[in-house]
Motif scaffolding. Structure first.
Motif, short mmCIF file in Angstrom:
data_model
loop_
_atom_site.label_atom_id
_atom_site.label_comp_id
_atom_site.label_asym_id
_atom_site.label_seq_id
_atom_site.Cartn_x
_atom_site.Cartn_y
_atom_site.Cartn_z
N GLY A 185 0.78 -1.22 0.00
CA GLY A 185 0.00 0.00 0.00
C GLY A 185 0.81 1.27 0.00
O GLY A 185 0.27 2.35 0.25
N LYS A 186 2.10 1.20 -0.29
CA LYS A 186 2.91 2.42 -0.27
C LYS A 186 2.72 3.22 -1.56
O LYS A 186 2.38 2.66 -2.61
CB LYS A 186 4.39 2.07 -0.07
N PRO A 187 2.93 4.54 -1.50
CA PRO A 187 2.78 5.38 -2.69
C PRO A 187 3.77 4.98 -3.78
O PRO A 187 4.85 4.45 -3.52
CB PRO A 187 3.08 6.80 -2.17
N PHE A 188 3.38 5.28 -5.01
CA PHE A 188 4.22 4.93 -6.15
C PHE A 188 5.57 5.61 -6.10
O PHE A 188 6.57 5.07 -6.57
CB PHE A 188 3.49 5.29 -7.46
N LYS A 189 5.61 6.80 -5.50
CA LYS A 189 6.89 7.53 -5.40
C LYS A 189 7.91 6.79 -4.54
O LYS A 189 9.11 7.03 -4.64
CB LYS A 189 6.67 8.94 -4.86
N ILE A 224 2.17 -2.35 -11.58
CA ILE A 224 0.90 -2.85 -12.09
C ILE A 224 -0.28 -1.96 -11.71
O ILE A 224 -1.25 -1.84 -12.47
CB ILE A 224 0.64 -4.31 -11.63
N TYR A 225 -0.22 -1.36 -10.52
CA TYR A 225 -1.25 -0.42 -10.07
C TYR A 225 -0.55 0.77 -9.41
O TYR A 225 -0.44 0.83 -8.18
CB TYR A 225 -2.18 -1.06 -9.04
N PRO A 226 -0.04 1.72 -10.18
CA PRO A 226 0.68 2.85 -9.56
C PRO A 226 -0.24 3.61 -8.60
O PRO A 226 -1.20 4.25 -9.02
CB PRO A 226 1.06 3.72 -10.77
N MET A 227 0.04 3.53 -7.32
CA MET A 227 -0.82 4.14 -6.31
C MET A 227 -0.42 5.59 -6.10
O MET A 227 0.66 5.89 -5.60
CB MET A 227 -0.72 3.36 -5.00
N ILE A 228 -1.33 6.50 -6.50
CA ILE A 228 -1.04 7.92 -6.40
C ILE A 228 -1.87 8.61 -5.32
O ILE A 228 -1.71 9.81 -5.08
CB ILE A 228 -1.28 8.62 -7.75
N GLY A 229 -2.77 7.85 -4.68
CA GLY A 229 -3.60 8.43 -3.63
C GLY A 229 -4.25 7.35 -2.78
O GLY A 229 -4.22 6.17 -3.11
N VAL A 245 -5.98 4.89 -5.04
CA VAL A 245 -6.31 5.67 -6.22
C VAL A 245 -5.13 5.52 -7.18
O VAL A 245 -3.99 5.81 -6.82
CB VAL A 245 -6.51 7.16 -5.87
N THR A 246 -5.42 5.04 -8.37
CA THR A 246 -4.39 4.88 -9.40
C THR A 246 -4.78 5.76 -10.60
O THR A 246 -5.86 6.35 -10.62
CB THR A 246 -4.28 3.41 -9.84
N PRO A 247 -3.93 5.86 -11.61
CA PRO A 247 -4.31 6.66 -12.78
C PRO A 247 -5.60 6.19 -13.46
O PRO A 247 -6.22 6.97 -14.19
CB PRO A 247 -3.09 6.49 -13.71
N PHE A 248 -5.99 4.92 -13.21
CA PHE A 248 -7.16 4.38 -13.89
C PHE A 248 -8.27 3.93 -12.95
O PHE A 248 -9.37 3.60 -13.40
CB PHE A 248 -6.73 3.19 -14.77
N PHE A 249 -8.00 3.87 -11.67
CA PHE A 249 -9.00 3.43 -10.70
C PHE A 249 -9.09 4.45 -9.56
O PHE A 249 -8.07 4.91 -9.07
CB PHE A 249 -8.63 2.06 -10.12
#
Length: 316
Positions: A185-189, A224-229, A245-249
């Motif tokens: 669950g860590k941020p993509f950064k 696979i699921y870049p987590m941005i939020g 929250v990902t770029p697509f979900f």
């Protein structure tokens, strides 16, 4: 050399005589199974599986592991994901023992724990002994309806030392992801930066049972699921550790749940022996800390090395 007769590489008369004596048989090409024959085989396997289930001709161990169901129903759907979508390549599979207890410790990432499934499938399909890895999961998995039952059937059990020690003592291959939800669950950064490995409970279990620890490094799952939020209100509402929250979900709804086809590498490092420390080693907090740090640092450095060798997230 004295007495040696030198035979030319190409003697026309000798070659002609050889051709006259020998009729070369050209091997027939391997017959590829037609799609219809393949479906017939699958149908026969399915009917055979159904007969075993109806007759009760299958075994379930004390943890609920149903090998027959796992091999025939739960594992096959992972094959196209493993081979075609993520195109997983494994490195160092020879470091995974063919028999006896061993503890595989891996980094965790990807918002959803597909890395655990791919690692398990890779060992079951590519290891010469086709071993089943008994994964240790969070209690949330086993509290979730349907998912909890399937997890038990596939050989997973609660991530606690008593269960881990029983499995290792029984000669099972056990998998653990010490970062837990902090990792997936860590941020993509923060991708490929290992989170805290807990208090080293997995090391204590390995020390008590004298089983080797195998560091496992997974590259590709982070993308696979870049987590941005993280929508914390929804996470609390559903009882989740996070709501990604990902770029697509959730923007694209169910379509946003399709993982991106990143290229994966899974490397199994050299086993770290624990049987050399003697009785009572698990009660030495400094030893447990040092071994935990060694495993974590090994995985982290391997991740860095694999990342420097990777040219493209999706092409490898």
């Amino acid at each position: 050399m004295a007495g040696a007769r030198v035979i030319p590489l190409h003697d026309p008369e000798r070659d002609a005589a050889r051709r006259a004596r020998h009729v070369e048989v050209v091997p027939e090409p391997e017959q590829q199974q037609s799609p219809a024959a393949d479906w017939e085989r699958r149908l026969a396997d399915l009917l055979s599986f159904a007969r075993r289930r109806i007759a009760g001709d299958y075994e379930v161990d004390e943890f609920g592991f149903d090998r027959d169901l796992t091999e025939n129903v739960l594992m096959p759907p992972l094959k196209p994901l493993y081979e075609k979508w993520f195109r997983v390549e494994t490195i160092g599979m020879s470091n995974v023992p063919a028999a006896g207890g061993a503890l595989i410790v891996a980094n965790h990432s990807g918002t959803l724990p597909l890395d655990a499934l791919m690692t398990s499938y890779g060992i079951a399909s590519e290891h010469p002994a086709q071993r089943h890895m008994r994964m240790l999961g969070a209690d949330l998995v086993f509290r979730t309806p349907v998912l909890g039952a399937l997890a038990r059937k596939s050989g997973q059990t609660l991530a606690c030392n008593p269960d881990a020690e029983r499995l290792l003592s029984s000669g099972e291959l056990v998998g653990v992801w010490p970062e837990g939800f902090k990792g997936i669950g860590k941020p993509f950064k923060d991708r490929y930066k290992l989170q805290r490995f807990g208090r080293g409970g997995f090391v204590a279990a390995a020390l008590k049972t004298g089983t080797p620890i195998i560091p496992c490094s997974i590259v590709g799952a982070e993308e696979i699921y870049p987590m941005i939020g993280d929508i914390k209100a929804l996470a609390r509402l559903f009882g989740f550790p996070y709501f990604p929250v990902t770029p697509f979900f959730p923007l694209l709804g169910p379509l946003g749940a399709i993982p991106l086809p990143s290229k994966w590498y899974i490397e199994f490092g050299e086993p770290i022996r624990t049987d050399v420390f003697g009785d009572g080693a698990a009660d030495d907090p400094m030893l447990v800390f040092n071994l935990t740090d060694q495993v974590r640092e090994t995985i982290q450095q391997t991740l860095y090395r694999l990342l420097t060798q990777r040219r493209n997230v999706f092409l490898g």
